[in-house]
Design a protein around this motif. Structure first.
Motif, PDB file in Angstrom:
ATOM      1  N   GLU A 177       0.841  -1.039   0.137  1.00 48.16           N
ATOM      2  CA  GLU A 177      -0.011  -0.084  -0.097  1.00 48.16           C
ATOM      3  C   GLU A 177       0.936   1.216  -0.072  1.00 48.16           C
ATOM      4  O   GLU A 177       1.966   1.252   0.533  1.00 48.16           O
ATOM      5  CB  GLU A 177      -0.806  -0.130   1.288  1.00 48.16           C
ATOM      6  CG  GLU A 177      -1.916  -1.154   1.106  1.00 48.16           C
ATOM      7  CD  GLU A 177      -2.983  -1.190   2.375  1.00 48.16           C
ATOM      8  OE1 GLU A 177      -2.961  -0.062   2.896  1.00 48.16           O
ATOM      9  OE2 GLU A 177      -3.841  -2.063   2.397  1.00 48.16           O
ATOM     10  N   ALA A 178       0.136   2.246  -0.714  1.00 53.70           N
ATOM     11  CA  ALA A 178       1.027   3.564  -0.712  1.00 53.70           C
ATOM     12  C   ALA A 178       1.206   3.911   0.778  1.00 53.70           C
ATOM     13  O   ALA A 178       0.669   3.654   1.780  1.00 53.70           O
ATOM     14  CB  ALA A 178      -0.051   4.546  -1.279  1.00 53.70           C
ATOM     15  N   ASN A 179       2.366   4.780   0.776  1.00 53.77           N
ATOM     16  CA  ASN A 179       2.825   5.348   2.205  1.00 53.77           C
ATOM     17  C   ASN A 179       3.509   4.344   3.110  1.00 53.77           C
ATOM     18  O   ASN A 179       3.318   4.281   4.344  1.00 53.77           O
ATOM     19  CB  ASN A 179       1.839   6.076   2.908  1.00 53.77           C
ATOM     20  CG  ASN A 179       1.509   7.285   1.968  1.00 53.77           C
ATOM     21  OD1 ASN A 179       2.357   7.931   1.365  1.00 53.77           O
ATOM     22  ND2 ASN A 179       0.076   7.334   1.588  1.00 53.77           N
ATOM     23  N   THR A 180       3.909   3.123   2.366  1.00 53.95           N
ATOM     24  CA  THR A 180       4.588   2.200   3.338  1.00 53.95           C
ATOM     25  C   THR A 180       6.087   1.980   3.001  1.00 53.95           C
ATOM     26  O   THR A 180       6.548   2.140   2.091  1.00 53.95           O
ATOM     27  CB  THR A 180       3.977   0.715   2.977  1.00 53.95           C
ATOM     28  OG1 THR A 180       2.631   0.842   3.158  1.00 53.95           O
ATOM     29  CG2 THR A 180       4.668  -0.234   3.823  1.00 53.95           C
ATOM     30  N   ARG A 181       6.703   2.006   4.062  1.00 49.76           N
ATOM     31  CA  ARG A 181       8.367   2.044   4.042  1.00 49.76           C
ATOM     32  C   ARG A 181       8.841   0.521   3.492  1.00 49.76           C
ATOM     33  O   ARG A 181       8.303  -0.309   4.091  1.00 49.76           O
ATOM     34  CB  ARG A 181       8.813   2.383   5.363  1.00 49.76           C
ATOM     35  CG  ARG A 181      10.611   2.527   5.118  1.00 49.76           C
ATOM     36  CD  ARG A 181      11.134   3.221   6.612  1.00 49.76           C
ATOM     37  NE  ARG A 181      12.569   3.370   6.421  1.00 49.76           N
ATOM     38  CZ  ARG A 181      13.299   2.530   6.873  1.00 49.76           C
ATOM     39  NH1 ARG A 181      13.070   1.399   7.377  1.00 49.76           N
ATOM     40  NH2 ARG A 181      14.554   2.933   6.636  1.00 49.76           N
ATOM     41  N   VAL A 182       9.595   0.670   2.421  1.00 51.00           N
ATOM     42  CA  VAL A 182       9.718  -0.616   1.742  1.00 51.00           C
ATOM     43  C   VAL A 182      11.160  -0.570   1.231  1.00 51.00           C
ATOM     44  O   VAL A 182      11.625   0.398   0.742  1.00 51.00           O
ATOM     45  CB  VAL A 182       8.563  -1.106   0.713  1.00 51.00           C
ATOM     46  CG1 VAL A 182       8.740   0.013  -0.235  1.00 51.00           C
ATOM     47  CG2 VAL A 182       8.930  -2.489   0.078  1.00 51.00           C
ATOM     48  N   GLN A 183      11.876  -1.720   0.993  1.00 56.03           N
ATOM     49  CA  GLN A 183      13.213  -1.795   0.568  1.00 56.03           C
ATOM     50  C   GLN A 183      12.922  -3.082  -0.344  1.00 56.03           C
ATOM     51  O   GLN A 183      12.529  -4.294   0.098  1.00 56.03           O
ATOM     52  CB  GLN A 183      14.370  -2.136   1.433  1.00 56.03           C
ATOM     53  CG  GLN A 183      15.625  -2.064   0.206  1.00 56.03           C
ATOM     54  CD  GLN A 183      16.923  -2.690   1.330  1.00 56.03           C
ATOM     55  OE1 GLN A 183      16.617  -3.402   1.960  1.00 56.03           O
ATOM     56  NE2 GLN A 183      17.851  -2.025   0.989  1.00 56.03           N
ATOM     57  N   TYR A 184      13.271  -2.990  -1.858  1.00 57.94           N
ATOM     58  CA  TYR A 184      13.099  -4.112  -2.612  1.00 57.94           C
ATOM     59  C   TYR A 184      14.753  -4.465  -2.952  1.00 57.94           C
ATOM     60  O   TYR A 184      15.801  -3.575  -3.286  1.00 57.94           O
ATOM     61  CB  TYR A 184      12.650  -3.453  -4.028  1.00 57.94           C
ATOM     62  CG  TYR A 184      11.311  -2.688  -3.828  1.00 57.94           C
ATOM     63  CD1 TYR A 184      10.292  -3.615  -3.918  1.00 57.94           C
ATOM     64  CD2 TYR A 184      10.996  -1.433  -4.102  1.00 57.94           C
ATOM     65  CE1 TYR A 184       8.833  -3.401  -3.521  1.00 57.94           C
ATOM     66  CE2 TYR A 184       9.889  -1.114  -3.925  1.00 57.94           C
ATOM     67  CZ  TYR A 184       8.666  -2.009  -3.758  1.00 57.94           C
ATOM     68  OH  TYR A 184       7.464  -1.307  -3.751  1.00 57.94           O
ATOM     69  N   SER A 185      14.881  -5.566  -2.925  1.00 59.53           N
ATOM     70  CA  SER A 185      16.406  -6.295  -3.362  1.00 59.53           C
ATOM     71  C   SER A 185      15.973  -7.586  -4.050  1.00 59.53           C
ATOM     72  O   SER A 185      15.188  -8.352  -4.007  1.00 59.53           O
ATOM     73  CB  SER A 185      17.196  -6.207  -2.270  1.00 59.53           C
ATOM     74  OG  SER A 185      16.622  -7.256  -1.202  1.00 59.53           O
ATOM     75  N   ASN A 186      17.278  -7.891  -4.593  1.00 62.60           N
ATOM     76  CA  ASN A 186      17.755  -9.405  -5.265  1.00 62.60           C
ATOM     77  C   ASN A 186      18.766  -9.734  -4.426  1.00 62.60           C
ATOM     78  O   ASN A 186      19.807  -9.802  -5.413  1.00 62.60           O
ATOM     79  CB  ASN A 186      17.415  -9.403  -6.562  1.00 62.60           C
ATOM     80  CG  ASN A 186      17.885 -10.933  -7.164  1.00 62.60           C
ATOM     81  OD1 ASN A 186      17.689 -11.706  -6.464  1.00 62.60           O
ATOM     82  ND2 ASN A 186      17.969 -10.857  -8.298  1.00 62.60           N
ATOM     83  N   PRO A 187      18.918 -10.179  -3.308  1.00 58.33           N
ATOM     84  CA  PRO A 187      20.123 -10.725  -2.539  1.00 58.33           C
ATOM     85  C   PRO A 187      20.607 -11.992  -3.060  1.00 58.33           C
ATOM     86  O   PRO A 187      21.523 -12.548  -2.709  1.00 58.33           O
ATOM     87  CB  PRO A 187      19.834 -10.607  -1.165  1.00 58.33           C
ATOM     88  CG  PRO A 187      18.194 -11.087  -1.162  1.00 58.33           C
ATOM     89  CD  PRO A 187      17.938 -10.473  -2.196  1.00 58.33           C
ATOM     90  N   PHE A 188      19.817 -12.539  -4.245  1.00 59.11           N
ATOM     91  CA  PHE A 188      20.141 -14.092  -4.515  1.00 59.11           C
ATOM     92  C   PHE A 188      20.789 -14.103  -5.800  1.00 59.11           C
ATOM     93  O   PHE A 188      21.399 -12.974  -6.173  1.00 59.11           O
ATOM     94  CB  PHE A 188      18.709 -14.711  -4.843  1.00 59.11           C
ATOM     95  CG  PHE A 188      17.689 -14.562  -3.727  1.00 59.11           C
ATOM     96  CD1 PHE A 188      17.704 -15.221  -2.547  1.00 59.11           C
ATOM     97  CD2 PHE A 188      16.635 -13.684  -3.840  1.00 59.11           C
ATOM     98  CE1 PHE A 188      17.128 -14.841  -1.537  1.00 59.11           C
ATOM     99  CE2 PHE A 188      15.784 -13.255  -2.505  1.00 59.11           C
ATOM    100  CZ  PHE A 188      15.727 -13.903  -1.591  1.00 59.11           C
ATOM    101  N   ASP A 189      21.174 -15.330  -6.298  1.00 56.62           N
ATOM    102  CA  ASP A 189      22.236 -15.440  -6.981  1.00 56.62           C
ATOM    103  C   ASP A 189      21.828 -15.634  -8.523  1.00 56.62           C
ATOM    104  O   ASP A 189      22.632 -15.970  -9.620  1.00 56.62           O
ATOM    105  CB  ASP A 189      23.120 -16.970  -6.940  1.00 56.62           C
ATOM    106  CG  ASP A 189      23.777 -16.601  -5.627  1.00 56.62           C
ATOM    107  OD1 ASP A 189      24.237 -15.591  -5.236  1.00 56.62           O
ATOM    108  OD2 ASP A 189      24.199 -17.938  -4.746  1.00 56.62           O
ATOM    109  N   GLU A 190      20.632 -15.397  -8.753  1.00 57.77           N
ATOM    110  CA  GLU A 190      19.941 -15.291 -10.057  1.00 57.77           C
ATOM    111  C   GLU A 190      19.111 -14.149 -10.490  1.00 57.77           C
ATOM    112  O   GLU A 190      18.673 -13.565  -9.244  1.00 57.77           O
ATOM    113  CB  GLU A 190      19.027 -16.670 -10.219  1.00 57.77           C
ATOM    114  CG  GLU A 190      17.932 -16.687  -9.267  1.00 57.77           C
ATOM    115  CD  GLU A 190      17.020 -17.978  -9.489  1.00 57.77           C
ATOM    116  OE1 GLU A 190      16.811 -18.225 -10.817  1.00 57.77           O
ATOM    117  OE2 GLU A 190      16.789 -18.726  -8.579  1.00 57.77           O
TER     118      GLU A 190
END
Length: 122
Positions: A86-99
Motif C-alpha cells: 500500500e501507498a505510504n509504506t516504507r519498503v526496500q526492494y532487493s534481489n540478494p540471490f544468485d539469479e
C-alpha cells in the motif's frame, strides 16, 4: 479512433545499477498518470534504498526471487507469487540471490520518481 493501444516500444528507463526497467504504460511511455505497468529484471545481488512511495505497488514474479523489507517484515516472493504494497509504506526492494529476478510491477497511480521518496544511502 481505436479504443485500444498495443505497446510495441516500451520506454526503457536509464539505470546505473544493472536493472532493466521497461515501462509499457505509465507517465512516460503513454502519458498515463493513473497506472504504470513495467517489465523488470533485477540482477543478482541488486538492491535499492528504502523508500516510502505515495502509490500502491503490485509485483508479480515471473522467475527468480525478490526480497521485500516492509516495515519490519522480510518477505521473499518466488515465481508465480504476487504482492500488493500500500501507498505510504516504507519498503526496500532487493534481489540478494544468485539469479536474476524477472517481474512485472504495477503502480496506481502511475510511478512518479518525485513521489517515491527514496532514502539517502549511507
Amino acid at each position: 479512433m481505436k479504443k485500444y493501444l498495443i505497446q510495441k516500444n516500451p520506454f526503457v528507463v536509464p539505470t546505473t545499477d544493472g536493472k532493466l526497467i521497461e515501462e509499457h504504460h505509465g507517465k512516460v511511455a503513454t502519458q498515463n498518470n493513473a497506472i504504470s505497468i513495467a517489465h523488470m529484471v533485477a540482477p543478482p545481488k541488486w538492491s535499492e534504498p528504502f523508500q516510502t512511495p505515495e502509490f500502491d505497488e503490485y509485483t508479480y514474479i515471473i522467475s527468480g526471487k525478490k526480497q521485500f523489507i516492509i516495515d519490519d517484515d522480510i518477505v521473499v516472493l518466488e515465481k508465480g507469487q504476487s504482492i500488493k504494497i500500500e501507498a505510504n509504506t516504507r519498503v526496500q526492494y532487493s534481489n540478494p540471490f544468485d539469479e536474476p529476478c524477472e517481474y512485472i510491477a504495477i503502480c496506481t497511480p502511475a510511478f512518479d520518481f518525485n513521489k517515491v521518496h527514496r532514502e539517502q544511502e549511507e
